[in-house]
Each structure stands twice: as structure tokens, then as C-alpha cells.
Design an enzyme around this catalytic site. Structure first.
Site, short mmCIF file in Angstrom:
data_model
loop_
_atom_site.label_atom_id
_atom_site.label_comp_id
_atom_site.label_asym_id
_atom_site.label_seq_id
_atom_site.Cartn_x
_atom_site.Cartn_y
_atom_site.Cartn_z
N HIS A 199 15.46 6.81 0.69
CA HIS A 199 14.97 6.80 1.99
C HIS A 199 15.25 5.01 2.18
CE1 HIS A 199 11.81 9.45 0.37
NE2 HIS A 199 12.47 9.93 1.05
N ASN B 145 11.23 4.55 -2.69
CA ASN B 145 11.32 3.67 -1.78
C ASN B 145 11.77 2.31 -1.03
OD1 ASN B 145 8.04 3.54 -2.45
ND2 ASN B 145 8.59 2.46 -5.00
N PRO C 40 0.92 -1.45 0.00
CA PRO C 40 -0.15 -0.01 0.31
C PRO C 40 0.48 1.10 -0.16
CG PRO C 40 -0.21 -1.06 2.24
CD PRO C 40 0.35 -1.92 1.38
N ASP C 41 0.40 2.35 -0.65
CA ASP C 41 1.26 3.55 -0.71
C ASP C 41 0.72 3.77 0.53
OD1 ASP C 41 -1.56 4.96 -0.97
OD2 ASP C 41 -0.91 5.52 -3.05
N PHE C 42 1.17 5.01 0.99
CA PHE C 42 0.96 6.49 1.87
C PHE C 42 -0.07 7.02 1.82
CE2 PHE C 42 4.87 3.93 2.97
CZ PHE C 42 5.02 4.40 4.73
N ARG C 43 -0.23 7.35 0.59
CA ARG C 43 -1.37 8.58 0.72
C ARG C 43 -2.28 8.97 -0.01
NH1 ARG C 43 2.26 13.23 2.76
NH2 ARG C 43 4.29 12.42 2.58
N ASP D 8 11.29 -1.29 -0.45
CA ASP D 8 11.03 -2.46 0.23
C ASP D 8 12.11 -3.05 -1.05
OD1 ASP D 8 10.40 -2.11 -2.94
OD2 ASP D 8 9.07 -0.90 -3.05
#
Length: 238
Positions: free
Chosen positions: A121, A104, A33-36, A106
Site C-alpha cells: 500500500h 502498512n 492505531p489500526d483501522f478496524r 509507516d
């Protein structure tokens, strides 16, 4: 839409100096899932806002609550690279793509086979002691319960950039250099609202800026080609 896909295919065929800059939308098709978005992490209810939990000061203050969130929301087992990750890795192998710059954490670009990945990040697949900086296997952080600790007594933390922390200067410098020298800059799966990462686009000096995103971004007026489509669908056709 087909005309735009054909245009992108032509641009890629004619270039051997492509740089890709991507965000959360690159991994949503893998089930992360994304954050926004409406269903993203930022719109789910927790005891504290996710932005607070994912901050340096909160991690220092309440590592137990941080790890409860971390293991439930950031660690997703069984995810695999999707069509976008795989095609980008293939473009690198073909000598066309020079770098993947990602927001990302991941590790899916590397799992797909990409070698030159600049993680703005950091990565949830790496961990280290916040006191002595000794590296630790990610499993020690991502699995289990409670707060993982180093033999020195320090709290083990993910090798990610938390809120209130600066981006890695070397990663930032290299990202700027790749973007500045790129023939084609393809930006995908990002709202371009998160700074300083989003500001990297300002270093691009070429005239082949491609934006692939489901929704509009603040930089659409600067783009030479805009495709509002799922990024995996686009890359499966180029």
C-alpha cells in the site's frame, strides 16, 4: 501457548526460506492505531467516513479536507520499531527471512533494518506531485497546513495506494513469487479481510502456514499453526 511458541521456534530454526506477510497489528505495539479495531480509525467520527477520505476521488475533489485528516490521523511522530519489526530484521540478516510483505505505510520495517520490504500500500514517508510526478520530501506533505503544491501547480500527494487505486503491479508480482516459493509463510497482525492483499495467501503452496493474530481470521482453517497472541510477544520469544 508455550507449545505453539516452541513449535514456531523449531520451524524457524529448520528453514532458510521464510516469508512474512503483515498488517496493521504489527505496528499497533509501536503506538500506531489500526483501522478496524474498536479503537481504530474506522470507528472514530469525522465529517466523512475514513474510507471516503482515503479514496482517490475524494483526494481529487477535496485535498484540503484530505490533508486535515492525513496530518492528524496518519502522521504519528516519534514511533519506533517494536519487537516484531526488530526480530524480522534479524531473521533476514541471519539469511532465514527472504521478504517482508506489508500492508502498512509507516516504514517501520525499514527503520528496524529490514532490506527486502514489499509495501503493498506504499509509504507515507514518500511523496510526489500528482500532476508531473516529481518526488518531494515527505515533510513537505506531512507537516504544515493547507494543501502542498508542486512548482508546476499540481497537488503533492502521498505515495500510498488510496481506495479506488490499483496496487503496484511489480510489487504484487514480486509478492506472489515470494509467497509461492516460500517454505514457511508467517502471517501476522492482519484480519485478512482487505482485498486484493488478503488474497495473496492463496498463492502459498507449502504446508507450513503460520497465523499470528489476536482474533480469528477467515483463513484459520487453512493454517498449520495458529497463535492468538500479540505479535511482538511472539517474535520476542522466537
Amino acid at each position: 501457548m508455550e507449545d505453539k511458541i516452541a513449535k514456531l521456534r523449531e520451524m524457524i530454526a529448520e528453514s532458510d526460506n521464510i516469508v512474512f506477510f503483515g498488517g496493521a497489528g504489527v505496528s499497533t505495539e509501536s503506538g500506531i492505531p489500526d483501522f478496524r479495531s474498536v479503537d481504530g480509525l474506522y470507528n472514530q467520527k469525522w465529517k466523512y467516513p475514513p474510507e471516503t477520505i482515503l479514496s482517490h476521488s475524494f483526494f481529487e475533489r477535496d485535498p484540503e479536507e484530505y490533508y486535515r485528516f492525513h496530518r492528524e490521523k496518519l502522521v504519528i511522530d516519534g514511533v519506533k520499531p517494536n519487537r516484531a519489526h526488530l526480530r524480522l530484521a534479524q531473521l533476514e540478516q541471519e539469511g532465514k527471512l527472504k521478504a517482508v510483505i506489508t500492508q502498512n505505510i509507516d516504514g517501520l520495517h525499514q527503520a528496524a533494518g529490514s532490506k527486502n520490504v514489499l509495501e503493498l500500500h506504499g509509504s507515507i514517508l514518500r511523496a510526489y506531485c500528482s500532476r508531473c510526478r516529481r518526488p518531494y520530501p515527505a515533510e513537505q506533505m506531512n507537516k504544515g497546513t493547507g494543501v502542498p503544491r508542486c512548482s508546476c501547480g499540481g497537488v503533492i500527494r502521498p505515495d500510498i495506494v488510496l481506495y479506488e487505486e490499483a496496487l503496484d503491479e511489480d510489487i504484487l508480482r514480486r509478492s506472489i513469487a515470494y509467497i509461492r516459493n516460500a517454505d514457511i509463510l508467517i502471517i501476522g497482525g492482519t484480519s485478512l479481510n482487505v482485498y486484493p492483499a488478503a488474497g495473496l495467501i492463496n498463492y502459498y503452496r507449502g504446508n507450513k502456514l503460520v497465523l499470528i493474530n489476536l482474533s480469528e481470521t477467515p483463513y484459520d482453517s487453512y493454517a498449520d499453526l495458529i497463535i492468538h497472541e500479540k505479535i511482538g510477544e511472539v517474535f520476542s520469544r522466537v
